[in-house]
Design an enzyme around this catalytic site. Structure first.
Site, PDB file in Angstrom:
ATOM      1  N   ASP A  53       0.826  -1.193   0.000  1.00 56.08           N
ATOM      2  CA  ASP A  53       0.000   0.000   0.000  1.00 56.08           C
ATOM      3  C   ASP A  53       0.864   1.248   0.000  1.00 56.08           C
ATOM      4  OD1 ASP A  53      -1.986   1.872   0.212  1.00 56.08           O
ATOM      5  OD2 ASP A  53      -2.390   1.503   2.339  1.00 56.08           O
TER       6      ASP A  53
ATOM      7  N   LYS B 179       1.614   7.896   0.983  1.00 50.69           N
ATOM      8  CA  LYS B 179       2.061   7.862   2.369  1.00 50.69           C
ATOM      9  C   LYS B 179       3.447   8.494   2.505  1.00 50.69           C
ATOM     10  CE  LYS B 179      -0.279   3.478   3.465  1.00 50.69           C
ATOM     11  NZ  LYS B 179      -1.080   3.923   4.613  1.00 50.69           N
TER      12      LYS B 179
ATOM     13  N   ASP C  54      -5.792   6.634   0.023  1.00 51.91           N
ATOM     14  CA  ASP C  54      -5.156   5.800   1.040  1.00 51.91           C
ATOM     15  C   ASP C  54      -6.190   5.136   1.945  1.00 51.91           C
ATOM     16  OD1 ASP C  54      -3.038   4.603   2.339  1.00 51.91           O
ATOM     17  OD2 ASP C  54      -2.740   6.264   3.740  1.00 51.91           O
TER      18      ASP C  54
ATOM     19  N   GLU D  73      -8.140   2.847   0.962  1.00 43.26           N
ATOM     20  CA  GLU D  73      -8.465   1.874  -0.090  1.00 43.26           C
ATOM     21  C   GLU D  73      -8.960   0.545   0.464  1.00 43.26           C
ATOM     22  OE1 GLU D  73      -5.166  -0.105   1.484  1.00 43.26           O
ATOM     23  OE2 GLU D  73      -5.460   2.033   1.188  1.00 43.26           O
TER      24      GLU D  73
ATOM     25  N   ARG E 152     -11.103  -0.184   2.774  1.00 41.64           N
ATOM     26  CA  ARG E 152     -12.561  -0.250   2.927  1.00 41.64           C
ATOM     27  C   ARG E 152     -13.247  -0.373   1.573  1.00 41.64           C
ATOM     28  NH1 ARG E 152     -12.404   5.391   5.956  1.00 41.64           N
ATOM     29  NH2 ARG E 152     -10.427   4.405   6.507  1.00 41.64           N
TER      30      ARG E 152
END
Length: 467
Positions: free
Chosen positions: A236, A243, A313, A315, A317
């Site tokens: 991620d 991030k 970010d 993502e 869910r």
């Protein structure tokens, strides 16, 4: 490692004896039986302190730490004096001993050797007053559980260049073949035909195509179907809402929910639990390129709802939304539970000691909480009141994936997921962001813990017995 019950310890084995504080054999030995305290009574007898009334989590850590710290110099044969231990304690201790042999040196060219105790030549003898089926069953459960946990930890600790959605899919296919349960892999073209728009949107920035892994363990007889949905983001970056770089390397762990689901389905099949289990894992990378999903985009979903993407970010869910809707539509489970390394908010709330539990169902909350207390994989319930629903309302779409506020982040994420459960009466969301990947004795930094495998096993066992 071979494990068996014995009635008398041999002279050529190391005898390991345990003592709780207050039951130690005497202060003349300067042994207080404090938690984790070791005392070499002789060259062939080791005493280990358990502290005062040790809980399950403490027992596992004591033995896991002891065996890990000395993992390169144990005797080939060790005898655990279990004559005063319950079968439940034996299960926990054996689990901790096996996990103490976990080897994180997955990609070292010259790994340090482990003691032969952890290999095929090793023997762990359980010294008992008399052999019993209960103790034998506890040993079997401990061994199978620990080996599944180790496989899950290997997955968690693998870097993204060794772990893609296809890697998780192949893991499931191989496990299903070996353990006699069915596995279906929905490839990208299947997802497109079915309308898995949220999962597909998250995957747009990656060269690795997404998959939906569907596993089905069906015993000969059962009265209940339980579905687990696990977040399988194999790396991620945060997408366009990228991030910070400082800890991004840890995002190889963003498939902790998938690992727990893969593990519990495999373990349930090995233990032949009398409950039908569906494991669903939407899996993708969340990467960045010119095709990547952008903040402000409005995307569809398998459940039919449109979603305004405020933060790419958030993502996890999104892909869970498609997984939950698929589980409800195709399997109508009696219980629906999703697991995900979902929010930093839950870590700010609970730290690394417990996962967040979200469910409107009091009975389900109690069953999961009790299972967590018994196994040491603890849960703490947080609210999912309807007052939080306004945080995900959108002007342009049915809902939005993020509220953009520095408060109630884990709760708002849970409310988003609830919208895709079709108001399922027995749904729970477990946010395991702080527990699936943490500081432990396996590594100087953070590493996979296989959190959820023992918790869900206990939940399933209790659910069957209470049926």
């Amino acid at each position: 490692m071979h494990i068996s019950q014995i009635l008398e310890a041999a002279e050529d084995t190391l005898l390991l004896r345990t003592f709780e504080q207050g039951s130690e054999p005497g202060n003349q030995h300067m042994f207080k039986a404090e938690k984790g305290e070791m005392w070499w009574y002789s060259s062939q007898e080791l005493w280990l302190g358990l502290g005062k009334q040790p809980k399950t989590s403490a027992l596992i850590k004591i033995f896991r730490s002891l065996f890990f710290k000395r993992k390169d110099r144990w005797s080939n044969s060790i005898t655990l004096d279990a004559r005063s231990l319950s079968p439940e304690s034996v299960e926990v201790i054996v689990n901790g001993i096996i996990l103490g042999g976990y080897d994180l040196q997955l990609y070292k060219s010259e790994p340090k050797p482990l003691s032969a105790f952890f290999g095929n030549e090793g023997r762990l003898n359980i010294l008992v007053e008399k052999e019993s089926e209960e103790t034998g069953a506890a040993i079997d459960i401990a061994q199978k559980t620990a080996l599944v946990q180790i496989r899950v930890m290997d997955l968690m600790n693998a870097p993204s260049n060794y772990k893609t959605p296809q890697t998780l899919a192949q893991w499931a296919v191989d496990s299903g073949s070996e353990n006699n349960y069915k596995v279906t892999i929905l490839e990208k073209h299947d997802l497109q035909q079915m309308g898995m728009h949220a999962l597909l949107a998250v995957s747009k920035g990656s060269d690795a195509p997404p998959v939906m892994i569907v596993t089905k363990y069906t015993p000969e007889t059962y009265t209940k179907t339980i579905a687990f949905v696990g977040k399988g983001v194999t790396f991620d970056t945060g997408g366009i809402s990228i991030k910070p770089s400082a800890n991004m390397h840890l995002m190889k762990s963003d498939m902790g929910g998938a690992g727990a689901v893969l593990g519990i389905v495999e373990l349930a099949a090995q233990l032949k639990l009398p409950v039908r289990i569906i494991g669903i894992i939407p899996s993708t990378e969340n990467s960045v390129d010119g095709s990547a999903m952008k903040p402000g985009d409005v995307i569809g979903s398998y459940g039919g709802k449109t979603i305004e993407v405020i933060d790419t970010d958030a993502e996890g869910r999104l892909i869970l939304a498609d997984g939950l809707a698929y589980a409800v539509k195709h399997f109508s489970p009696d219980v629906l539970i999703d697991l995900a390394t979902l929010t930093g908010s839950v870590i700010q709330t609970l730290g690394y000691e417990a996962a967040g539990l979200f469910t409107p169902n009091d009975n389900l909350a109690n069953e999961l909480t009790v299972a967590g207390e018994k196994t040491g994989e603890r849960l703490w319930r947080l609210p999912v009141w309807d007052e939080y629903k306004e945080e995900i309302s959108s002007d342009i779409a049915d809902l939005k994936n993020y509220h953009g506020k520095p408060l109630a982040g884990a709760i708002v994420a849970a409310k988003f997921l609830e919208m895709f459960t079709e108001e399922h009466a027995s749904w729970a969301h477990l946010d395991i962001a702080g527990t699936a990947f943490g500081d432990n004795e396996f590594a100087p930094g953070r590493a996979g813990t296989a959190y959820g495998v023992r918790l869900l096993r206990e939940f399933l066992t209790s659910s069957v017995s209470n049926n």
